[in-house]
Design an enzyme around this catalytic site. Structure first.
Site: not given
Ligand code: ASP
Length: 322
Positions: A185, A213-216, A236-239
């Site tokens: 991200t 799918r929509v993340g954070d 950035t990370g596991t949304g």
């Molecule tokens: N946070 C982002 C999402 O979950 C992905 C990422 O940061 O790698 O869509």
């Protein structure tokens, strides 16, 4: 002092797995983007314009998982998410699941400035953005060989979801990150000469993610937040974990209600709160005094900072200091 900070994703980024050319390519890209935004701030530009510029450049760079270079979803296409927020007014704009906008962050900004809404998705977001002058591209624009190869590998591994860059020879030009621990991200936070804060975040999401799918990233308070009273944050990370903990807003709340410093609030969220929910990744944050924080609970995070009047600093690994 006016300052811009950016990130290009976090994950298991190991020095041992990265060759000199790859590392230099990332550092050069981060540095060029920081310099462009730094110049805007030095000329009296707004934090909002600086983060918009930085994130649109990160979107245009194929090294990062946003815009050109975004990952593939389970249907072999791209669905992009982005958000922007103005710390002075709490105005915000976001788009989700867009597939034909060259720079989703410009669409998010258009939503903020030209609509009465905060979040537009899919075709409605694309039509609105196009009507407001955001460049429309064919879906093929987002194709890169490396991401396509990464997606094919993800499918072979029985649909396992992969985040961001991968590390095998099939995708050698993409930076080495362990396939199980990859996050990507892009984002920027800034403080301008007027004392205003802004944050922007943009992503392709997770490789092989379910369609829809929509993340954070496009959710205000989860992957992006800005408030002049506290801080500007881009994650950035596991949304899903960032959504459950409302991570970006949680930093602001700790500062506002508990009197935490930026550093302590950011550390508590990334190092203690997120891991409770298997949340891996990191974020960048800046407060109204120009303090910056770059916590991440992974091996590395592409990141950098540029203060007006100082030289640009970039970092990748944990051992790099900023
Ligand atoms: N946070 C982002 C999402 O979950 C992905 C990422 O940061 O790698 O869509």
């Amino acid at each position: 002092m006016a300052t811009i900070a950016i990130h290009g994703g976090a994950g298991t980024i190991l020095r041992s797995a990265m060759n000199t050319e790859q590392e230099q390519a990332y550092r050069d890209a981060l540095s060029d983007i920081l310099k462009a935004a730094q110049k805007m701030l030095a000329d009296g530009g707004s934090a909002l314009d600086a983060v918009t510029k930085a994130v649109s450049m990160l979107e245009d760079c194929p090294l990062f998982n946003a815009g050109k270079g975004a990952v593939y979803n389970s249907a072999g296409t791209h669905e992009l998410d982005a958000a922007i927020m103005d710390g002075a007014t709490l105005a915000a704009g976001a788009v989700a699941s867009v597939a034909h906008l060259r720079n989703p962050i410009l669409a998010a900004r258009a939503v903020m400035e030209h609509s009465e809404h905060i979040l537009l998705v899919g075709a409605g977001a694309e039509n609105f953005a196009a009507d407001n002058g955001v460049a429309v591209v064919d879906a093929a624009y987002f194709h890169t060989e490396a991401r396509h190869a990464q997606w094919l590998r993800a499918r072979k591994q029985d649909g396992m979801m992969l985040l961001d860059h991968d590390a095998t020879s099939e995708a050698a030009e993409i930076a080495p990150i362990d396939p199980d621990n990859k996050f990507g991200t892009v984002g920027a936070v800034a403080l301008d000469v007027h004392g205003n804060l802004a944050a922007a975040t943009s992503t392709g999401g997770i490789t092989n993610k379910r369609v829809g799918r929509v993340g954070d990233t496009p959710l205000i308070g989860a992957g992006c937040y800005a408030n002049n009273r506290t801080a500007a944050i881009s994650a950035t990370g596991t949304g899903e974990a960032f959504m459950r903990t409302v991570a970006a807003y949680d930093i602001s709340a700790r500062m506002e209600y508990a009197g935490c410093s930026l550093h302590d609030a950011a550390e508590q969220v990334v190092m203690t709160l997120l891991p409770r929910y298997n949340g891996r990744g990191g974020l960048i944050a800046i407060d109204a005094q120009g303090n910056v924080a770059f916590p991440f609970n992974t091996e590395g995070m592409y990141r950098g900072v540029a203060r007006v009047g100082s030289s640009v600093v970039t970092a990748i690994y944990q051992s790099d200091s900023l």
